[in-house]
Enzyme design. Sequence first.
Site, PDB file in Angstrom:
ATOM      1  N   CYS A   1       0.505  -3.254   7.458  1.00  0.00           N
ATOM      2  CA  CYS A   1       0.742  -2.117   7.106  1.00  0.00           C
ATOM      3  C   CYS A   1       2.485  -1.765   7.334  1.00  0.00           C
ATOM      4  O   CYS A   1       2.838  -2.109   8.291  1.00  0.00           O
ATOM      5  CB  CYS A   1       0.104  -1.235   7.522  1.00  0.00           C
ATOM      6  SG  CYS A   1       0.460   0.566   6.849  1.00  0.00           S
TER       7      CYS A   1
ATOM      8  N   HIS B   1      -6.740   0.042   0.960  1.00  0.00           N
ATOM      9  CA  HIS B   1      -5.833   0.209   2.006  1.00  0.00           C
ATOM     10  C   HIS B   1      -4.846   1.610   1.773  1.00  0.00           C
ATOM     11  O   HIS B   1      -4.831   2.428   2.814  1.00  0.00           O
ATOM     12  CB  HIS B   1      -5.027  -0.926   2.178  1.00  0.00           C
ATOM     13  CG  HIS B   1      -3.869  -0.812   3.330  1.00  0.00           C
ATOM     14  ND1 HIS B   1      -4.026  -1.435   4.513  1.00  0.00           N
ATOM     15  CD2 HIS B   1      -2.720   0.111   3.039  1.00  0.00           C
ATOM     16  CE1 HIS B   1      -2.967  -0.972   5.316  1.00  0.00           C
ATOM     17  NE2 HIS B   1      -2.265  -0.408   4.424  1.00  0.00           N
ATOM     18  N   GLU B   2      -4.398   1.374   0.504  1.00  0.00           N
ATOM     19  CA  GLU B   2      -3.736   2.748   0.244  1.00  0.00           C
ATOM     20  C   GLU B   2      -4.607   3.743   0.154  1.00  0.00           C
ATOM     21  O   GLU B   2      -3.990   5.310   0.801  1.00  0.00           O
ATOM     22  CB  GLU B   2      -2.954   2.440  -0.917  1.00  0.00           C
ATOM     23  CG  GLU B   2      -1.830   1.337  -0.907  1.00  0.00           C
ATOM     24  CD  GLU B   2      -0.995   1.510   0.331  1.00  0.00           C
ATOM     25  OE1 GLU B   2      -0.591   2.330   0.810  1.00  0.00           O
ATOM     26  OE2 GLU B   2      -0.426   0.267   0.805  1.00  0.00           O
TER      27      GLU B   2
ATOM     28  N   HIS C   1      -4.869   5.748   3.339  1.00  0.00           N
ATOM     29  CA  HIS C   1      -3.776   6.789   3.739  1.00  0.00           C
ATOM     30  C   HIS C   1      -3.916   8.169   3.282  1.00  0.00           C
ATOM     31  O   HIS C   1      -3.755   9.128   3.883  1.00  0.00           O
ATOM     32  CB  HIS C   1      -2.529   6.165   3.053  1.00  0.00           C
ATOM     33  CG  HIS C   1      -2.027   5.030   4.206  1.00  0.00           C
ATOM     34  ND1 HIS C   1      -1.669   5.108   5.282  1.00  0.00           N
ATOM     35  CD2 HIS C   1      -1.701   3.889   3.704  1.00  0.00           C
ATOM     36  CE1 HIS C   1      -1.175   4.075   5.901  1.00  0.00           C
ATOM     37  NE2 HIS C   1      -1.367   3.192   4.780  1.00  0.00           N
TER      38      HIS C   1
END
Length: 172
Positions: free
Chosen positions: A91, A133-134, A137
């Site tokens: 990341c 993954h994003e 966030h």
Amino acid sequence: MSVYKLVENTNPILSVPIEKCSEGLDRNELKENLIETMKSSFGVGLSANQCGIMERAFIMYSDLKQKEIIGCFNPKIITYSKEKVLMDEGCLTYPGLWVKVLRAKDITCSYEDENGELNEVQMFGLEARIFQHEYDHMEGTNFTNHVSKLKLDMAKKRLAKVTKKSQKLVGS
């Protein structure tokens, strides 16, 4: 276009789930600035909150071979495949830190593009991993929350060892 400064991984903004994009958001400007920032950091995806911007938005390579980048505003994951894949993941907020993360191999997701048009797509393999993954966030979490404390500590020790070794090489 601007290159944003990435926030430190201890910044509380990264732990806050983001509801949706604000009404007056200039999506084109945000997308272009996130792309410039991602490229300057050699990433494959980047969320707005990693840059200190509280918007439910991220950009990512939707096709790495073709170098196609999409802007995802108000993203959602609709379904996850039962099949999971274990793969190294890093990341931009945690430079040099890599851990093996188990994620769904494929997903069905939706997002609005920079023009506000809703897209519902299936993603496979690496692109599905980047989206997940994003998306983490946007939910106030990150890839380090997908591994045990022991595995995370081991990865941090490896990084510290490599960093120390490289500093010795540079200093000599």
